[in-house]
Design an enzyme around this catalytic site. Structure first.
Site, mmCIF file in Angstrom:
data_model
loop_
_atom_site.group_PDB
_atom_site.id
_atom_site.type_symbol
_atom_site.label_atom_id
_atom_site.label_comp_id
_atom_site.label_asym_id
_atom_site.label_seq_id
_atom_site.Cartn_x
_atom_site.Cartn_y
_atom_site.Cartn_z
ATOM 1 N N CYS A 127 0.736 -1.129 -0.087
ATOM 2 C CA CYS A 127 -0.032 -0.069 0.024
ATOM 3 C C CYS A 127 0.982 1.358 0.038
ATOM 4 C CB CYS A 127 -0.963 -0.142 1.168
ATOM 5 S SG CYS A 127 -1.613 -1.575 1.467
ATOM 6 N N ILE A 133 -12.718 -0.821 -0.774
ATOM 7 C CA ILE A 133 -12.118 -1.327 -1.883
ATOM 8 C C ILE A 133 -12.498 -0.374 -3.003
ATOM 9 C CG2 ILE A 133 -12.140 -3.193 -3.489
ATOM 10 C CD1 ILE A 133 -13.049 -4.992 -1.071
ATOM 11 N N HIS A 140 -9.368 3.897 -1.185
ATOM 12 C CA HIS A 140 -7.643 3.433 -0.945
ATOM 13 C C HIS A 140 -7.489 2.374 -2.198
ATOM 14 C CE1 HIS A 140 -4.208 1.751 0.889
ATOM 15 N NE2 HIS A 140 -4.718 1.084 1.615
ATOM 16 N N LYS A 168 -10.037 6.536 4.132
ATOM 17 C CA LYS A 168 -11.347 5.881 4.617
ATOM 18 C C LYS A 168 -12.414 6.467 3.990
ATOM 19 C CE LYS A 168 -14.445 4.254 7.374
ATOM 20 N NZ LYS A 168 -15.251 4.310 6.180
#
Ligand SMILES: [Zn+2]
Ligand SMILES: [Zn+2]
Lengths: 421, 145, 421, 145
Positions: free
Chosen positions: C93, C245, C367, C363
């Site tokens: 990430c 997602i 992401h 959030k």
């Protein structure tokens, strides 16, 4: 092209590799530990791994091969190098050649003096059909893969265009495989370190031993023409035109030029680095050449201030036999259309005028895709320091070159190495 | 230039749009008016002038074979179509009369005798349907004339 | 820690992004085209994309999400940028935060003046269970995944240790989600750009409209405590503690300091960059902190010559609510154990003393893992130039920071940004 | 230090060896004599002195819970074991008395009531067998005492 220069010089002072092969009990991290320890042994003077400041890991797809991403910090961890920054580089089969280049840029940036460059691939966990699918992920999944192209298929298409343009015959490709296996037979780390004549004799001996019908090949050329011994993969490429599926890892130690003599009296300076990308194969003007390789080598030569003729040894990306022939032209070693003749005339043999792939190349040494580019640097490092044992090229080797291709030339990265003492 | 410019609703220059056109039995590329250049697969940005005001253009599918192979060790998707060692197939790079090239399966050639196949062979685009129900999808192929 | 310096200064002069969300008809290359065009529009003065010299693409796993590797040259191609060198960076990430750092090093090396940094991830093709498995590939497949850990599970374990040590309650985590959705509601590119109270009202309105039983939540806290509205994922983390997602792409234009004013009168200089790695979560001394974040921020502050207190806005890696709380401590904004109190006391709100995640964070904004780090830079670029519209932080913003984590802290990369005029 | 050093045949310090030991119901780490430090999972190289002449060491599996979660949205492998929303399970970080930590599933705790679970709970290693035939594999778990 402008003659681009780095802000600082960089040298290779250590180079090691795991054995290449198929190792069912080893994961890529286990192979990397082997490569890392091999690299440590290759450093002439005292070297404390704790002095490493940053880490670049080339890896094509541990995602698909081992369900493992985020591989760089894992490799840092198993080598005892956390919390140093660890970066994974992915450019298909050029991943670790590009990782080497990023290590060079990191040192040239002034931020680091000592960088570890690694390459890993653990391919043999998957059945061959899935490896074929996985390698195809390096092509264009939306527009090339639906056409039914496989990875050998792309290079086969390049071969078809090359044959059409220059009159090469499929038999000419076999010269590359025969030569590379001759070299690889002298490389103890090679996956298939056996000459093709010996391979053939082994099969004859095995048939005799088992009481099976003994093949009647007249020589290794006859063997390579036998569709059962050397089956077609993607015409005109047969099994022996293709590099194998391989597990392996490599580790290189790069340092800034100013401190190189702390590690060895014989650093191998990297004086040229070039990289280029390209569009999908079908979108290219010329299907008989890899444009990215021409551009990357021109950039590397310009930075180094040398020409193709100055290069004494080269490791080139022979994922397929046709790839080596095209590479030797793209690098300027031979004129377009002359590469296959040079292979036929033994010019690229170990004792020829332009020795190519003295390590055995990807064909015989093995092709753990994400490790292959860094693996080329290991051979150049050994050859230029006179440490290549039985396969050592005779005479002084002031300049060497490595040429690493990703996909069908979507990426190419070329490095020029110099020995000064 | 035999391409026809589309003047109707503008679809995004994506692979999904290209596939949607294939489903409609249309071979569509994109066209940069600045450069008078066609792109196949369709591009959203012209790589010469960086303009993004491109247009869809329908290609007539006349082509010739630029490079090819006959594949004996097939990927899973083609094994599922019945291809493999005993039934090789031809994949090729195709040059359209409209000045663009594309990868595609080539039909109407003897895949088992690739040495007889000639680069330059005239071809015509063809639309193959594969899969059932929701999985049904149209693939671009070319057939030797 | 030595105060490491780059050989050349680097500035961001363009920053763009695609909308973040779930786009069934778009591949990662389509999203990258959107981001690239958005970046072009953000450049104040004349800019010819042909001047871009090199390309770094952060991407976690198009391998597993789209069966597509070798993504960097594909992104170069669709942006019309072949044959420039194109490198994919993978650090889970943190992929595009690390890609940004590599772009900086490439310019500092002297080889390039103009670099394109991208981030892409196309995640919504897969069903949720497969996304869960794919994200777990960022952990240790051999020793962490067999324990049954999921990605939320790791952060939940961190939360359990943090709660045990500092007395935080699960309810405290909700402050982070509430704040980030308040910010994200003002970000037109956000995937879930709606406040949690509005989200709740939407569900009530929908139930009324459909004639279904109308929920009787007293307020949004009540809503977040409802196990049906906000189900448990991995205790103590519920659905609203987790980032979604997401599909998305980002593009940044980096140039050497000397030429920055050719592109804009308001370049955002990157004056600090730090990166660190770490071992597997279980192997760490302290489970209530991410050591790599502490080290990376210390390195970045030292390079920049600033302290945590000097930072005016920060985008931190809130893949989970607990991650933001721990990040604000690791970055030195708050003392260990005070992060959850700062969130509760609105210190991290847009009008608080230390605004965190004004973009909505991972959030609310979404992401797309390989794009998230570069996406943080987009927000900092906008905030520092006063272009964040409704969510603009008041007053002058001379210094900003981005903090991007890979996996559970196996990688962390921190950048410090400065506006000089 | 309750660990017992192995003096028999030396297996490679790999995940495969670790798994092989698990199959034999042994929890094995590695030990650096220079640093008198244990490593679990077993390391091949000591991260403190970089020595690679490590030794296998058997750990007695006494431990306590250092961090944990109760997982409701499970990965495919655990869904296949019957876990999920209606049957959560506990995964944790475990600190062994031998001074090492490891990730493992935690048994014997009420996963549906995680707020009752205490960090510091004493645990004992346990070996779980999953899968059939060639797929059979031993997993390390810990059980609350
Ligand atoms: Zn144009
Ligand atoms: Zn030690």
């Amino acid at each position: 092209m402008s003659k681009k220069k780095l802000n600082r010089g960089v040298a290779v002072v250590g180079a090691g590799m795991s054995k290449f092969g198929a190792f069912s009990d080893k994961s890529s991290r286990d192979l990397f530990v082997e490569a890392f320890q091999s690299m440590r042994k290759s450093v002439d003077k005292e070297f404390n791994p704790a002095d490493i400041e940053t880490i670049y890991i080339g890896n094509f797809s541990s995602d698909l091969f081992e369900a493992q991403s985020h591989t760089a910090p894992i490799m840092a961890d198993v080598a005892g190098l956390a919390p140093r920054p660890a970066v994974r580089i992915e450019d298909a089969c050029a991943s670790s050649g590009v990782a080497l280049r990023q290590g060079i840029l990191a040192i040239a940036s002034g931020l680091y003096d000592i960088a570890l460059v690694g390459g890993i691939e653990k391919m043999t966990n998957l059945p061959t059909a899935e490896v074929t699918d996985t390698l195809a992920a390096a092509a264009d999944t939306l527009f090339e893969v639906p056409a039914g192209f496989t990875f050998p298929g792309f290079y086969a298409a390049i071969a078809s265009a090359y044959m059409h343009k220059y009159g090469m015959q499929p038999e000419h490709l076999m010269n590359v495989a025969i030569k590379n296996h001759e070299n690889g037979a002298l490389n103890p780390n090679a996956q298939f370190g056996v000459t093709i004549p010996d391979w053939m004799q082994g099969r004859i001996a095995s048939a005799k031993k088992k009481g099976k019908p003994v093949p009647t090949w007249s020589d290794h050329w006859d063997y390579l023409h036998d569709a059962r011994a050397n089956p077609m993969i993607a015409w005109p490429l047969r099994l022996f035109d293709c590099s194998p599926i391989t597990d392996g890892a490599v580790a290189l130690l790069l340092v800034s030029e100013e401190i190189a003599n702390q590690f060895t009296d014989h650093p191998i300076h990297i004086i040229g680095s070039g990289q280029a990308s390209d569009v999908a194969l079908h979108d290219r003007d010329d299907l008989t050449s890899i444009a990215a390789a021409r551009l990357a080598s021109q950039e590397a030569y310009a930075m180094a201030g040398v020409t193709a003729d100055d290069i004494r040894v080269a490791e080139v990306h022979d994922c397929f036999t046709i790839a080596e022939i095209v590479a030797t032209e793209d690098l300027g070693f031979f004129a377009p259309g002359d590469g296959y003749k040079a292979a036929e005339d033994q010019v690229t043999a170990r004792d020829g005028a332009k020795p190519i792939n003295t390590s055995g190349g990807l064909k015989s040494k093995g092709h753990p895709v994400g490790a292959s580019g860094a693996g080329q640097a290991v051979e150049i490092f050994k050859q230029m320091r006179g440490l290549a044992d039985e396969r050592q090229v005779a005479g002084d080797i002031p300049l060497g070159l490595s040429h690493n291709v990703g996909g069908t030339g979507g990426t190419c990265v070329v490095h020029v190495y110099e020995r000064r003492n | 230039m035999t391409a026809t410019k589309s003047t109707t609703t503008k679809r995004a220059f994506t692979a999904a749009s290209f596939d949607q056109y294939l489903n409609e039995k249309k071979l569509m590329g994109s066209h940069c008016a600045n450069c008078d250049a066609n792109f196949l697969p369709p591009r959203a940005i012209c790589p010469d002038c960086y303009d993004d005001q491109l247009e869809w253009v329908e290609l007539d599918g006349k082509a010739k074979l630029a490079a090819f192979t006959s594949i004996y060790i097939a990927p899973t998707a083609m094994i599922n179509e019945g291809y493999g060692r005993d039934k090789p197939y031809v994949a090729g790079v195709v040059e359209l009369d409209d000045g663009v090239k594309i990868s595609a399966q080539i039909l109407g050639l003897d895949a088992a005798n690739p040495e007889e196949i000639k680069i330059g062979t005239p071809l015509q685009a063809e639309f193959i349907e594969r899969g059932e129900g929701d999985e049904k999808r149209t693939f671009l192929a070319f057939r030797a004339k």
